[in-house]
Design an enzyme around this catalytic site. Structure first.
Site, mmCIF file in Angstrom:
data_model
loop_
_atom_site.group_PDB
_atom_site.id
_atom_site.type_symbol
_atom_site.label_atom_id
_atom_site.label_comp_id
_atom_site.label_asym_id
_atom_site.label_seq_id
_atom_site.Cartn_x
_atom_site.Cartn_y
_atom_site.Cartn_z
ATOM 1 N N ASP A 7 0.832 -1.211 0.000
ATOM 2 C CA ASP A 7 0.000 0.000 0.000
ATOM 3 C C ASP A 7 0.870 1.267 0.000
ATOM 4 O OD1 ASP A 7 -2.358 1.389 -0.022
ATOM 5 O OD2 ASP A 7 -2.719 1.228 2.132
ATOM 6 N N GLY A 8 0.307 2.334 -0.564
ATOM 7 C CA GLY A 8 0.976 3.642 -0.484
ATOM 8 C C GLY A 8 1.576 4.132 -1.790
ATOM 9 N N ASN A 9 1.314 3.407 -2.893
ATOM 10 C CA ASN A 9 1.870 3.860 -4.187
ATOM 11 C C ASN A 9 1.361 5.244 -4.563
ATOM 12 O OD1 ASN A 9 3.001 1.356 -4.427
ATOM 13 N ND2 ASN A 9 1.527 0.575 -5.914
ATOM 14 N N GLY A 10 0.045 5.435 -4.393
ATOM 15 C CA GLY A 10 -0.575 6.703 -4.785
ATOM 16 C C GLY A 10 0.001 7.859 -3.981
ATOM 17 N N HIS A 36 2.488 3.395 -8.979
ATOM 18 C CA HIS A 36 2.315 1.966 -9.295
ATOM 19 C C HIS A 36 3.515 1.441 -10.098
ATOM 20 C CE1 HIS A 36 -1.574 2.228 -7.556
ATOM 21 N NE2 HIS A 36 -2.146 2.894 -8.533
ATOM 22 N N THR A 84 -10.688 -7.172 -5.441
ATOM 23 C CA THR A 84 -12.015 -7.126 -6.069
ATOM 24 C C THR A 84 -12.641 -5.740 -5.843
ATOM 25 O OG1 THR A 84 -12.786 -8.265 -4.070
ATOM 26 C CG2 THR A 84 -12.612 -9.590 -6.046
ATOM 27 N N GLU A 85 -12.178 -5.035 -4.823
ATOM 28 C CA GLU A 85 -12.711 -3.696 -4.527
ATOM 29 C C GLU A 85 -12.014 -2.608 -5.367
ATOM 30 O OE1 GLU A 85 -11.907 -5.962 -2.026
ATOM 31 O OE2 GLU A 85 -14.051 -6.431 -1.901
ATOM 32 N N ARG A 140 -12.142 2.109 -8.306
ATOM 33 C CA ARG A 140 -11.279 3.275 -8.573
ATOM 34 C C ARG A 140 -11.616 3.877 -9.942
ATOM 35 N NH1 ARG A 140 -5.431 2.508 -5.801
ATOM 36 N NH2 ARG A 140 -6.262 1.797 -3.826
ATOM 37 N N LEU A 197 11.363 -20.089 -5.053
ATOM 38 C CA LEU A 197 10.372 -19.269 -4.353
ATOM 39 C C LEU A 197 9.067 -19.362 -5.132
ATOM 40 C CD1 LEU A 197 9.893 -16.825 -2.205
ATOM 41 C CD2 LEU A 197 10.120 -15.368 -4.214
ATOM 42 N N ARG A 234 2.035 -5.052 6.039
ATOM 43 C CA ARG A 234 1.305 -4.012 5.297
ATOM 44 C C ARG A 234 2.114 -2.730 5.333
ATOM 45 N NH1 ARG A 234 -4.866 -2.659 4.546
ATOM 46 N NH2 ARG A 234 -4.618 -0.755 3.329
ATOM 47 N N GLU A 280 1.179 -13.511 12.023
ATOM 48 C CA GLU A 280 1.703 -12.382 12.783
ATOM 49 C C GLU A 280 1.621 -11.172 11.855
ATOM 50 O OE1 GLU A 280 2.646 -12.546 15.945
ATOM 51 O OE2 GLU A 280 2.243 -14.699 15.981
HETATM 52 C C1 FPP Z 1 -2.038 0.214 -3.247
HETATM 53 O O1 FPP Z 1 -1.549 1.523 -3.275
HETATM 54 C C2 FPP Z 1 -1.549 -0.500 -4.385
HETATM 55 C C3 FPP Z 1 -2.320 -1.045 -5.368
HETATM 56 C C4 FPP Z 1 -3.787 -0.981 -5.432
HETATM 57 C C5 FPP Z 1 -1.690 -1.714 -6.494
HETATM 58 C C6 FPP Z 1 -0.479 -2.527 -6.140
HETATM 59 C C7 FPP Z 1 0.230 -2.775 -7.370
HETATM 60 C C8 FPP Z 1 1.549 -2.718 -7.520
HETATM 61 C C9 FPP Z 1 2.543 -2.549 -6.448
HETATM 62 C C10 FPP Z 1 2.033 -2.884 -8.876
HETATM 63 C C11 FPP Z 1 2.764 -4.162 -9.029
HETATM 64 C C12 FPP Z 1 2.011 -5.323 -9.253
HETATM 65 C C13 FPP Z 1 2.013 -6.065 -10.358
HETATM 66 C C14 FPP Z 1 2.224 -7.519 -10.220
HETATM 67 C C15 FPP Z 1 1.827 -5.502 -11.691
HETATM 68 P P1 FPP Z 1 -2.608 2.680 -3.361
HETATM 69 O O2 FPP Z 1 -2.846 2.999 -4.798
HETATM 70 O O3 FPP Z 1 -3.844 2.306 -2.609
HETATM 71 O O4 FPP Z 1 -1.853 3.853 -2.649
HETATM 72 P P2 FPP Z 1 -2.484 4.938 -1.684
HETATM 73 O O5 FPP Z 1 -3.021 4.202 -0.481
HETATM 74 O O6 FPP Z 1 -1.344 5.800 -1.346
HETATM 75 O O7 FPP Z 1 -3.558 5.629 -2.461
#
Ligand code: FPP
Length: 239
Positions: A12-15, A29, A58-59, A63, A123, A180, A199
């Site tokens: 989480d946290g890409n955005g 992403h 699924t949720e 977006r 792996l 997470r 855990e």
């Molecule tokens: C959550 O961050 C991340 C996602 C919904 C997508 C995760 C996808 C990747 C890391 C890309 C790699 C995966 C593959 C296999 C192509 P967010 O968008 O909810 O970030 P935010 O909470 O800051 O908005």
């Protein structure tokens, strides 16, 4: 304590990572894919045998369409571009999630990489894509119901082990450590059945900033946990 055999990650946290830099969310992403590649490589060097990552829930269909389309395209592109590297590193790829709703092209890409990597042993990387923990449990219940009608399956024989075998991946071990990133402390419908005794480890780092040192910190934290599975601690038994 022994290292966890099966680690799961909610990436989480890409955005937010992108927005903090004045970039569009999709740049986060893209950066997330780079982090995933590094973590997979590092996981191969550790004693972890399975890594399961939450790539699309699924949720996530809720977006904006542009972001959903970007994530679907990114998945396809990543699978195509990374297949060689993953195979060279002895990684077996497995998908968990609903194929319903995914394009034929993406399903073809997914099935291709699953077959190609089937014999790899270093792996197992499970990619949860179009995945929801509740959906998985409902889908298992449906399969069991259909089988009970078609094969005269005796419902009294249904126990937790048998139920597990109807989940998306029947040879899926329980999660020992669930990480997470991104600061939130929730499961977000990830691996609800398989994380019953996991855990949990939360870090404020955004996924693109997660690295081998962070994974080491999570593994070290896990080693210091006392796992009881509902029983008593050794020290409490004589009390
Ligand atoms: C959550 O961050 C991340 C996602 C919904 C997508 C995760 C996808 C990747 C890391 C890309 C790699 C995966 C593959 C296999 C192509 P967010 O968008 O909810 O970030 P935010 O909470 O800051 O908005």
């Amino acid at each position: 304590m022994y290292p966890p055999q099966h680690v799961a990650i909610i990436m989480d946290g890409n955005g937010r990572w992108a927005q903090n830099r004045g970039l569009a969310r999709h740049e986060g992403h893209k950066e997330g894919v780079k982090t995933l590649k590094k973590i997979v490589k590092y996981a191969v060097e550790t004693d972890i045998s399975s890594l399961t990552v939450y790539a699309f829930s699924t949720e996530n269909w809720k977006r904006p369409k542009a972001e959903v389309d970007f994530l679907l395209a990114l998945m396809k592109k990543t699978m195509r571009n990374e297949v060689k590297d993953l195979l060279d590193n002895g990684v077996r790829i497995n998908f968990i999630g609903r194929k319903n709703g995914l394009s034929k092209n993406l399903i073809k890409e997914i099935e291709h990489i699953e077959i190609k990597s089937k014999k790899n042993k270093c792996l197992t990387l499970n990619i949860a894509f179009n995945y929801g923990g509740r959906a998985e449990i409902v889908d298992a219940a449906k399969k069991i119901f259909i089988e009970s009608q078609n094969k005269g399956f005796n419902i009294d024989e249904l126990d937790e082990d048998l139920f597990s075998s109807y989940l998306y991946s029947s040879d899926f071990q329980d999660i020992e450590l669930l990480i997470r990133t991104g600061g939130d402390k929730r499961l977000s419908n990830f691996l609800l059945w398989q994380s019953a005794y996991a855990e949990l480890y939360f870090t404020d780092k955004y996924w693109p900033d997660f690295d081998a040192a962070e994974l080491d910190a999570a593994l070290e934290d896990f080693r210091n946990r006392e796992r009881k599975f509902g029983a008593l601690n050794d020290g409490d038994k004589n009390a």
